[in-house]
Design an enzyme around this catalytic site. Structure first.
Site, short mmCIF file in Angstrom:
data_model
loop_
_atom_site.label_atom_id
_atom_site.label_comp_id
_atom_site.label_asym_id
_atom_site.label_seq_id
_atom_site.Cartn_x
_atom_site.Cartn_y
_atom_site.Cartn_z
N HIS A 6 12.74 4.90 16.73
CA HIS A 6 11.05 4.14 16.31
C HIS A 6 10.99 4.88 14.76
CE1 HIS A 6 10.50 9.10 17.16
NE2 HIS A 6 9.56 9.05 16.11
N ARG A 10 1.51 7.78 9.91
CA ARG A 10 0.69 8.29 9.31
C ARG A 10 -1.03 7.10 8.82
NH1 ARG A 10 3.86 11.32 6.04
NH2 ARG A 10 4.50 13.08 8.32
N GLU A 56 5.82 4.61 16.07
CA GLU A 56 4.81 6.72 16.47
C GLU A 56 3.83 5.83 15.42
OE1 GLU A 56 5.53 10.52 15.50
OE2 GLU A 56 7.00 9.13 16.04
N ASN A 60 -3.52 13.00 12.01
CA ASN A 60 -3.97 14.33 11.51
C ASN A 60 -5.45 14.85 11.93
OD1 ASN A 60 -1.22 15.96 11.02
ND2 ASN A 60 -1.29 14.02 9.51
N HIS A 74 8.41 -1.82 4.66
CA HIS A 74 7.73 -2.21 5.70
C HIS A 74 8.49 -2.63 6.77
CE1 HIS A 74 10.57 -5.86 4.53
NE2 HIS A 74 10.44 -5.66 5.71
N HIS A 133 13.10 -5.02 12.05
CA HIS A 133 13.74 -3.66 11.05
C HIS A 133 12.84 -3.51 10.74
CE1 HIS A 133 13.60 -7.73 8.70
NE2 HIS A 133 12.64 -6.96 8.13
N GLU A 183 17.05 -1.99 7.17
CA GLU A 183 16.44 -2.71 5.80
C GLU A 183 16.84 -2.03 4.64
OE1 GLU A 183 15.06 -6.67 3.65
OE2 GLU A 183 14.08 -6.03 4.68
N HIS A 201 8.21 8.64 9.16
CA HIS A 201 10.22 8.46 8.74
C HIS A 201 10.31 7.75 9.39
CE1 HIS A 201 8.39 11.58 12.99
NE2 HIS A 201 9.22 10.90 13.40
N GLU A 246 14.46 11.68 11.35
CA GLU A 246 14.33 12.55 12.45
C GLU A 246 15.34 11.66 13.89
OE1 GLU A 246 11.06 13.86 15.94
OE2 GLU A 246 10.79 11.96 14.96
#
Length: 250
Positions: A6, A10, A56, A60, A74, A133, A183, A201, A246
């Site tokens: 993934h 944010r 994802e 917050n 992107h 990508h 990419e 991430h 991650e």
């Protein structure tokens, strides 16, 4: 091992972002993690490939705002015809950002409610709007390619050289076409980049978290957040440009 699972970004208004992706890309919620201080929601097309990647969204709860930076470029989503797809988005009220004609007729761009850029690319594989990508900008192309090939066993399967920049696409050798790739964009003018915090991430998938972490340490990846520090649920390393990677389990 090491397939892309993934990309995390944010958002400042979770309801608005969910509505945008579910309305315009027909994404459905694939998973959610509600914590005391944040919420993570995983999205993708209904018929996303088993080896496909998800998006994802992290919200917050403290109402913070974010800076976009320019080290992240992107995410790209797939369609059959870029003109039809762009017209569909425009008819649904998405803001006109970079239409196909302005991009040579082969791709286009829109932005989500937080300003994250989304490229629309034509592909003959993968579900409509599935992630094709994630583009990131690197300051040393050879070093970045070496990191992904050495640390994650990725292969360079496509490259494009232009007058001012170069593009390098990588993913695991045995990954299906429907899997997401990374990419790497390298600009020849030697510029540097700011990470910002609007992007989080990319995550890679493995069968055994601890075995994968030991492999990364053997290959001298950065010991950033080991499995123990993450309650043995996941871990994090960083690429040469400081971008968080991650590691998650299937």
């Amino acid at each position: 091992m090491w397939s892309l699972d993934h990309t995390m970004m944010r958002v400042e208004d979770l309801d608005a972002s969910l509505d945008w992706y579910q309305t315009h890309f027909d994404y459905e919620e694939k998973g959610r993690w509600e914590a005391d201080t944040f919420t993570n929601v995983f999205l993708g097309p209904e018929d996303v490939h088993d080896e496909g990647a998800l998006l994802e969204l992290t919200y917050n709860h403290d109402g913070r705002t974010y800076t976009m930076g320019d080290a992240w470029g992107h995410i790209a989503v797939r369609c059959d015809d870029v003109y039809d797809a762009y017209d569909e988005l425009m008819d649904a009220g998405v803001e006109d950002y970079r239409d196909p004609d302005s991009c040579g007729g082969s791709y286009a761009f829109v932005t989500d409610p937080d300003g994250h850029e989304i490229e629309i690319v034509e592909r003959d594989h993968g579900a409509k709007w599935s992630l094709d990508h994630t583009m990131i900008r690197v300051e040393d192309a050879e070093q970045a390619i070496g990191w992904y090939t050495r640390k994650l066993d990725y292969e360079l399967f496509r490259r494009e050289e232009f007058d001012d920049f170069a593009l390098y696409f990588l993913k695991p050798e045995d990954a299906p076409d429907e899997a997401m790739s990374v990419e790497l964009t390298y600009n020849y003018d030697g510029r540097s980049y700011e990470l910002g915090d609007a992007w989080g991430h990319v995550a890679v998938r493995t069968d055994d978290l601890h075995e994968a972490w030991e492999t990364l340490m053997t290959r001298h990846a950065e010991d950033y957040r080991d499995p123990e520090s993450c309650d043995d649920r996941y871990a994090f390393t960083k690429d040469p440009d400081g971008r968080e990677i991650e590691i998650v389990t299937n």
